[in-house]
Motif scaffolding. Structure first.
Motif, short mmCIF file in Angstrom:
data_model
loop_
_atom_site.label_atom_id
_atom_site.label_comp_id
_atom_site.label_asym_id
_atom_site.label_seq_id
_atom_site.Cartn_x
_atom_site.Cartn_y
_atom_site.Cartn_z
N TRP A 75 0.80 -1.22 0.00
CA TRP A 75 0.00 0.00 0.00
C TRP A 75 0.83 1.27 0.00
O TRP A 75 0.37 2.34 0.38
CB TRP A 75 -0.96 -0.01 1.20
N GLY A 76 2.11 1.15 -0.37
CA GLY A 76 2.90 2.34 -0.61
C GLY A 76 3.69 2.89 0.56
O GLY A 76 4.45 3.83 0.39
N HIS A 77 3.53 2.34 1.74
CA HIS A 77 4.31 2.84 2.88
C HIS A 77 5.65 2.10 2.94
O HIS A 77 5.80 1.03 2.38
CB HIS A 77 3.52 2.70 4.18
N PRO A 78 6.65 2.64 3.65
CA PRO A 78 8.01 2.10 3.52
C PRO A 78 8.34 0.85 4.33
O PRO A 78 9.31 0.17 4.01
CB PRO A 78 8.90 3.28 3.98
N TYR A 79 7.56 0.54 5.36
CA TYR A 79 7.90 -0.58 6.23
C TYR A 79 6.72 -1.54 6.37
O TYR A 79 5.56 -1.13 6.28
CB TYR A 79 8.29 -0.09 7.63
N PRO A 80 7.00 -2.82 6.60
CA PRO A 80 5.90 -3.75 6.85
C PRO A 80 5.14 -3.36 8.11
O PRO A 80 5.74 -2.93 9.10
CB PRO A 80 6.60 -5.10 7.04
N THR A 134 2.49 11.20 7.06
CA THR A 134 1.24 11.94 6.88
C THR A 134 0.45 11.43 5.68
O THR A 134 -0.78 11.27 5.75
CB THR A 134 1.55 13.44 6.70
N GLN A 135 1.15 11.13 4.60
CA GLN A 135 0.48 10.68 3.39
C GLN A 135 0.04 9.22 3.44
O GLN A 135 -0.52 8.70 2.47
CB GLN A 135 1.39 10.89 2.16
N ASP A 136 0.29 8.55 4.57
CA ASP A 136 -0.05 7.13 4.70
C ASP A 136 -1.48 6.89 5.17
O ASP A 136 -1.85 5.74 5.45
CB ASP A 136 0.91 6.44 5.69
N GLU A 137 -2.31 7.93 5.26
CA GLU A 137 -3.67 7.71 5.76
C GLU A 137 -4.44 6.67 4.93
O GLU A 137 -5.14 5.83 5.52
CB GLU A 137 -4.45 9.02 5.81
N PRO A 138 -4.33 6.63 3.60
CA PRO A 138 -5.01 5.56 2.87
C PRO A 138 -4.54 4.16 3.29
O PRO A 138 -5.35 3.23 3.37
CB PRO A 138 -4.65 5.85 1.40
N ALA A 139 -3.25 4.01 3.58
CA ALA A 139 -2.73 2.71 4.04
C ALA A 139 -3.23 2.39 5.45
O ALA A 139 -3.55 1.25 5.76
CB ALA A 139 -1.21 2.71 4.00
N ARG A 140 -3.30 3.42 6.30
CA ARG A 140 -3.85 3.19 7.64
C ARG A 140 -5.31 2.77 7.55
O ARG A 140 -5.76 1.88 8.29
CB ARG A 140 -3.70 4.47 8.48
N LEU A 141 -6.03 3.38 6.65
CA LEU A 141 -7.44 3.06 6.48
C LEU A 141 -7.61 1.62 5.99
O LEU A 141 -8.47 0.88 6.49
CB LEU A 141 -8.07 4.03 5.48
N LYS A 142 -6.77 1.19 5.07
CA LYS A 142 -6.83 -0.20 4.60
C LYS A 142 -6.44 -1.17 5.71
O LYS A 142 -7.00 -2.26 5.81
CB LYS A 142 -5.93 -0.37 3.38
N GLY A 143 -5.47 -0.78 6.53
CA GLY A 143 -5.10 -1.62 7.66
C GLY A 143 -6.25 -1.80 8.63
O GLY A 143 -6.51 -2.90 9.13
#
Length: 298
Positions: free
Chosen positions: A148-153, A181-190
């Protein structure tokens, strides 16, 4: 042998004596209840980002703060504790100083050389019936996966716990969501992955989520999670400590990113723990702790 028992001669004296005896028994019963450990009446849960052990932290490196961290856990005496950024050396040190606890988990790459979502629990109170980990990605069963585009597992370590005395069970998830900050879409998917697994559990199964969500209560991630789960701080009748939790070793927090959320429990007390010693803190996050009462009898 004959034994003679002499009762009070006056009926009123006899009643007074009996009443005093009953009152004594009642007071002893109250003392017994008051001395019952908190853990026997409620479940105490803590979430704690312990900060990775890196020498670059200088005066706040692990070796300089580890005993303050151990003291913090000892004083708060959680029954179950979810940690983030934990390395194996830290987990092993904690249980060497607090042998009433055991801990489990694997690191975010599937081994033991990197950050764990380590879960600690009181061995005399809780039993692990099942446990495991999954990754917050499109391939959640693949260790170390990122999609989902973030740098770490990012991952969840979980357990199905059983209270040894009561036999009651609950599911426990511990996580650390992406930080940018830009990881909100990845947090939402998590969060969606966590909730999809919650939906597959037995209906109404008690559930606890602890974690560093790296986002605050104004975010879409928080809004999604709290459609199903209760924020323990928001619902507790008694709250202590600052609302914000990340302070970067300054003691002055500027973000609330550490949370405890539940289903099937009522939060009776919640605290942000600000323990420090001579200006040194156990981590760059304040831990949070809550006392939970089972919402329904077993």
């Amino acid at each position: 042998m004959h034994v003679t028992v002499q009762l009070p001669r006056h009926p009123r004296s006899y009643c007074l004596t009996t009443n005093r005896f009953r009152l004594t028994l009642f007071l002893f019963a109250l003392i017994g209840l008051a001395s019952t450990p908190l853990a026997a009446q409620t479940l105490r849960v803590m979430s704690f980002n312990v900060r990775v052990p890196v020498q670059a932290d200088g005066p706040n490196r692990w070796e300089a703060r580890r005993d303050i961290l151990v003291r913090t856990i000892r004083e708060e005496h959680p029954d179950v504790l979810g940690t983030q950024e934990l390395h194996q050396e830290q987990g092993d040190y904690i249980v060497s100083k607090l042998p009433q606890y055991a801990w489990f988990g694997i690191d975010r790459f599937g081994g033991h050389k990197d950050e764990h979502m380590g879960v600690f629990y009181r061995k005399d109170l809780l039993r692990v019936k099942d446990s495991g980990s999954f990754w917050l990605s499109d391939t959640p069963d693949k260790p170390g996966s990122i999609t989902w585009g973030h740098p770490y597992p990012r991952m969840v370590t979980w357990a199905l716990f059983e209270e040894i005395k009561s036999g009651r069970t609950f599911y426990y998830y511990n996580t650390h969501l992406p930080y940018q900050t830009q990881d909100e879409p990845a947090r939402l998917k998590g969060a969606q992955e966590i909730l999809s697994r919650l939906a597959a559990m037995p209906k109404g199964a008690p559930f606890i989520l602890t974690g560093d969500l790296n986002t605050d209560a104004s975010s879409p991630t928080y809004a999604l999670l709290t459609k199903t789960l209760q924020d323990a701080r928001a619902t507790a009748p008694r709250v202590e400590g600052p609302e914000k939790t990340f302070h970067n070793f300054t003691g002055t927090p500027d973000q609330r990113i550490d949370f405890i959320m539940t289903r099937g429990f009522a939060s009776t007390y919640y605290a942000t723990v600000t323990t420090q010693q001579d200006g040194r803190y156990p981590s760059d996050h304040f831990p949070v702790v809550t006392d939970l009462r089972w919402a329904t009898p077993h």
